[in-house]
Design a protein around this motif. Sequence first.
Motif, PDB file in Angstrom:
ATOM      1  N   LEU A  75      -3.651  -6.349  -5.153  1.00  0.00           N
ATOM      2  CA  LEU A  75      -3.621  -6.039  -6.587  1.00  0.00           C
ATOM      3  C   LEU A  75      -2.775  -7.016  -7.404  1.00  0.00           C
ATOM      4  N   SER A  76      -2.002  -7.876  -6.747  1.00  0.00           N
ATOM      5  CA  SER A  76      -1.037  -8.696  -7.486  1.00  0.00           C
ATOM      6  C   SER A  76      -1.668  -9.548  -8.597  1.00  0.00           C
ATOM      7  N   PRO A  77      -2.825 -10.190  -8.385  1.00  0.00           N
ATOM      8  CA  PRO A  77      -3.421 -10.940  -9.507  1.00  0.00           C
ATOM      9  C   PRO A  77      -3.830 -10.033 -10.667  1.00  0.00           C
ATOM     10  N   GLU A  78      -4.367  -8.846 -10.342  1.00  0.00           N
ATOM     11  CA  GLU A  78      -4.753  -7.904 -11.391  1.00  0.00           C
ATOM     12  C   GLU A  78      -3.531  -7.355 -12.113  1.00  0.00           C
ATOM     13  N   MET A  79      -2.465  -7.134 -11.381  1.00  0.00           N
ATOM     14  CA  MET A  79      -1.218  -6.694 -12.006  1.00  0.00           C
ATOM     15  C   MET A  79      -0.750  -7.733 -13.014  1.00  0.00           C
ATOM     16  N   ALA A  80      -0.808  -8.998 -12.622  1.00  0.00           N
ATOM     17  CA  ALA A  80      -0.377 -10.063 -13.529  1.00  0.00           C
ATOM     18  C   ALA A  80      -1.217 -10.078 -14.799  1.00  0.00           C
ATOM     19  N   ARG A  81      -2.504  -9.756 -14.652  1.00  0.00           N
ATOM     20  CA  ARG A  81      -3.401  -9.771 -15.812  1.00  0.00           C
ATOM     21  C   ARG A  81      -3.190  -8.556 -16.708  1.00  0.00           C
ATOM     22  N   HIS A  82      -2.741  -7.444 -16.135  1.00  0.00           N
ATOM     23  CA  HIS A  82      -2.641  -6.194 -16.896  1.00  0.00           C
ATOM     24  C   HIS A  82      -1.228  -5.871 -17.384  1.00  0.00           C
ATOM     25  N   VAL A  83      -0.217  -6.586 -16.893  1.00  0.00           N
ATOM     26  CA  VAL A  83       1.166  -6.323 -17.306  1.00  0.00           C
ATOM     27  C   VAL A  83       1.604  -7.408 -18.282  1.00  0.00           C
ATOM     28  N   GLY A  84       2.142  -6.996 -19.419  1.00  0.00           N
ATOM     29  CA  GLY A  84       2.558  -7.947 -20.442  1.00  0.00           C
ATOM     30  C   GLY A  84       3.843  -8.665 -20.075  1.00  0.00           C
ATOM     31  N   SER A  85       4.111  -9.748 -20.783  1.00  0.00           N
ATOM     32  CA  SER A  85       5.343 -10.506 -20.571  1.00  0.00           C
ATOM     33  C   SER A  85       6.550  -9.597 -20.777  1.00  0.00           C
ATOM     34  N   ARG A 114      15.667  -4.539  -5.149  1.00  0.00           N
ATOM     35  CA  ARG A 114      15.074  -3.956  -3.944  1.00  0.00           C
ATOM     36  C   ARG A 114      15.945  -2.781  -3.529  1.00  0.00           C
ATOM     37  N   ASP A 115      15.315  -1.615  -3.348  1.00  0.00           N
ATOM     38  CA  ASP A 115      16.046  -0.429  -2.918  1.00  0.00           C
ATOM     39  C   ASP A 115      15.468   0.074  -1.602  1.00  0.00           C
ATOM     40  N   ASP A 116      16.312   0.190  -0.600  1.00  0.00           N
ATOM     41  CA  ASP A 116      15.902   0.685   0.711  1.00  0.00           C
ATOM     42  C   ASP A 116      16.311   2.146   0.854  1.00  0.00           C
ATOM     43  N   LEU A 117      15.363   2.963   1.288  1.00  0.00           N
ATOM     44  CA  LEU A 117      15.623   4.373   1.552  1.00  0.00           C
ATOM     45  C   LEU A 117      15.063   4.666   2.943  1.00  0.00           C
ATOM     46  N   GLY A 118      15.942   4.635   3.939  1.00  0.00           N
ATOM     47  CA  GLY A 118      15.468   4.724   5.321  1.00  0.00           C
ATOM     48  C   GLY A 118      14.669   3.475   5.656  1.00  0.00           C
ATOM     49  N   GLU A 119      13.475   3.669   6.209  1.00  0.00           N
ATOM     50  CA  GLU A 119      12.636   2.536   6.582  1.00  0.00           C
ATOM     51  C   GLU A 119      11.744   2.064   5.432  1.00  0.00           C
ATOM     52  N   TRP A 120      11.843   2.728   4.263  1.00  0.00           N
ATOM     53  CA  TRP A 120      10.954   2.430   3.147  1.00  0.00           C
ATOM     54  C   TRP A 120      11.682   1.663   2.058  1.00  0.00           C
ATOM     55  N   VAL A 121      10.925   0.862   1.324  1.00  0.00           N
ATOM     56  CA  VAL A 121      11.481  -0.001   0.282  1.00  0.00           C
ATOM     57  C   VAL A 121      10.767   0.262  -1.039  1.00  0.00           C
ATOM     58  N   THR A 122      11.527   0.269  -2.121  1.00  0.00           N
ATOM     59  CA  THR A 122      10.985   0.300  -3.476  1.00  0.00           C
ATOM     60  C   THR A 122      11.393  -0.993  -4.171  1.00  0.00           C
ATOM     61  N   LEU A 123      10.416  -1.667  -4.784  1.00  0.00           N
ATOM     62  CA  LEU A 123      10.658  -2.937  -5.475  1.00  0.00           C
ATOM     63  C   LEU A 123      10.462  -2.760  -6.971  1.00  0.00           C
ATOM     64  N   THR A 124      11.365  -3.311  -7.753  1.00  0.00           N
ATOM     65  CA  THR A 124      11.211  -3.382  -9.208  1.00  0.00           C
ATOM     66  C   THR A 124      11.150  -4.852  -9.587  1.00  0.00           C
ATOM     67  N   LEU A 125      10.073  -5.248 -10.268  1.00  0.00           N
ATOM     68  CA  LEU A 125       9.871  -6.642 -10.652  1.00  0.00           C
ATOM     69  C   LEU A 125       9.517  -6.745 -12.127  1.00  0.00           C
ATOM     70  N   THR A 126       9.767  -7.898 -12.740  1.00  0.00           N
ATOM     71  CA  THR A 126       9.470  -8.154 -14.153  1.00  0.00           C
ATOM     72  C   THR A 126       8.460  -9.294 -14.277  1.00  0.00           C
ATOM     73  N   ARG A 127       7.493  -9.107 -15.154  1.00  0.00           N
ATOM     74  CA  ARG A 127       6.472 -10.140 -15.422  1.00  0.00           C
ATOM     75  C   ARG A 127       7.106 -11.243 -16.271  1.00  0.00           C
ATOM     76  N   GLN A 128       7.006 -12.470 -15.797  1.00  0.00           N
ATOM     77  CA  GLN A 128       7.591 -13.622 -16.473  1.00  0.00           C
ATOM     78  C   GLN A 128       6.585 -14.248 -17.445  1.00  0.00           C
ATOM     79  N   GLY A 129       7.079 -15.098 -18.343  1.00  0.00           N
ATOM     80  CA  GLY A 129       6.192 -15.880 -19.207  1.00  0.00           C
ATOM     81  C   GLY A 129       5.744 -15.170 -20.449  1.00  0.00           C
TER      82      GLY A 129
END
Length: 290
Positions: A234-244, A275-290
């Motif tokens: 989904l990463s290319p579609e995310m880039a297209r659908h998430v604003g700067s 990056r937040d680790d909770l046990g063996e699972w990870v949650t990522l928060t990222l920001t769209r650049q540009g």
Amino acid sequence: MPTFTALTHLPGREPAEDLAEACEGLTPEPVGTGVFEIEDGSERWEVGAYFEEKPDAVGLALLAAAWGAEPFVISELPEVDWVAHVRRELTPVTAGRFFVHGSHDADRVPEGVEALCIEAAMAFGTGHHGTTKGCLEAIDRLATEGFKPHRIADIGCGTAVLAMGAARLWPVTVLASDMDRMAVDTAAANVIANGLDGRVVCIEATGLDHPTLEQAAPFDLVLANILKQPLIDLSPEMARHVGSGGKVILSGILSDQAQEVVQAYEAAGFALDRRDDLGEWVTLTLTRQG
């Protein structure tokens, strides 16, 4: 009435989905089938078929051989009131300011929390799994930091717990999508039960492929608690659908899978915030650049 399960494993999502579909042609016919990724990095998938009559062992063996799967393991399950069992097991969960509970625990809601009532149902997201809890905590943190999104989507919403959490914190309409019709129906029922009808709109869609999602883009915040490979796809579609300057919160990722997801999103124009680790699972928060 006894219930029978037939389980097998094989590599690849597409062959697994094809095998599950082939199982539906058996006699007796299964009352349901399911396909799940084995979340150990092996890229193997589990196919399950569920029967109210003893299944055709020979037919299952032939299907397993035809698709290169392991032999089906057939089991008879005892008669159990699963809803009552799950209700006993699902105690309330606190995630940031959120308090996620079933209706049987409505009298245990403390003061000063954002309560979300999620019933035990056939959709992912009761708040107990590390990925759901991690996403709710990330949503809570963004609100605390003063982030104010105007357009929000929850992709692969399951019970819509993340979409409802977002709708409680920001005065906007949240779009919640899932490719599974049952999940969409469950999500819609939860939205009504939580008094958010009209604030969370539930739609059936694969990923971001839906006219409503296309028209609402670009999003300021997208939530996606699914699995590693669908997130990467989904990463290319995310880039297209998430604003700067927009953000994505991603989970459904094991610790050893996180860097691969980060690399895919960095290549698509996102930067890792946290990056937040909770046990063996990870949650990522990222920001769209540009």
